[in-house]
Motif scaffolding. Structure first.
Motif, PDB file in Angstrom:
ATOM      1  N   GLU A   1      -8.408   1.628   1.621  1.00 16.77           N
ATOM      2  CA  GLU A   1      -7.502   0.506   1.380  1.00 16.77           C
ATOM      3  C   GLU A   1      -7.198  -0.257   2.672  1.00 16.77           C
ATOM      4  O   GLU A   1      -7.117  -1.483   2.665  1.00 16.77           O
ATOM      5  CB  GLU A   1      -6.211   0.984   0.729  1.00 16.77           C
TER       6      GLU A   1
ATOM      7  N   LEU B   1       0.827  -1.203   0.000  1.00 17.67           N
ATOM      8  CA  LEU B   1       0.000   0.000   0.000  1.00 17.67           C
ATOM      9  C   LEU B   1       0.866   1.259   0.000  1.00 17.67           C
ATOM     10  O   LEU B   1       1.901   1.310   0.653  1.00 17.67           O
ATOM     11  CB  LEU B   1      -0.921   0.032   1.222  1.00 17.67           C
TER      12      LEU B   1
ATOM     13  N   SER C   1      -4.530   5.324   2.684  1.00 10.75           N
ATOM     14  CA  SER C   1      -5.938   5.418   2.321  1.00 10.75           C
ATOM     15  C   SER C   1      -6.764   4.599   3.305  1.00 10.75           C
ATOM     16  O   SER C   1      -6.541   3.391   3.472  1.00 10.75           O
ATOM     17  CB  SER C   1      -6.155   4.886   0.899  1.00 10.75           C
TER      18      SER C   1
ATOM     19  N   GLU D   1     -10.262  -2.366   3.545  1.00 15.70           N
ATOM     20  CA  GLU D   1     -10.341  -3.551   2.693  1.00 15.70           C
ATOM     21  C   GLU D   1      -9.283  -4.580   3.083  1.00 15.70           C
ATOM     22  O   GLU D   1      -9.559  -5.789   3.100  1.00 15.70           O
ATOM     23  CB  GLU D   1     -10.190  -3.158   1.225  1.00 15.70           C
TER      24      GLU D   1
END
Length: 76
Positions: free
Chosen positions: A64, A49, A61, A67
């Motif tokens: 992100e 990431l 993020s 998730e």
């Protein structure tokens, strides 16, 4: 809700929903599915990431991170 008062309300570089690792760890603790800071850092590194340094912090993020947490805790 455990979120830093200095969290940018605007984008940080290419990240439109910035969050720090410490903020994410605090938020996950409230969900009943906690994760340690070291584990989250390891997951972020393995997933590759993007982190952006700004104001003395590294920002990721939030979408992100959420998730990533979902996939690691509940399986992909």
């Amino acid at each position: 809700m455990a979120i830093a008062a200095l969290t940018p309300s605007v984008a940080v570089g290419p990240i439109s929903d910035p969050v720090t690792i410490k903020e994410s760890v605090a938020l996950f603790a409230e969900t009943g599915h906690p994760v340690s800071e070291s584990t989250l850092r390891r997951w972020i590194k393995r997933a590759g990431l993007l982190g952006v340094r700004s104001a003395g912090e590294t920002w990721y993020s939030d979408s992100e991170i959420l998730e990533l947490h979902r996939d690691r805790v509940f399986g992909e």
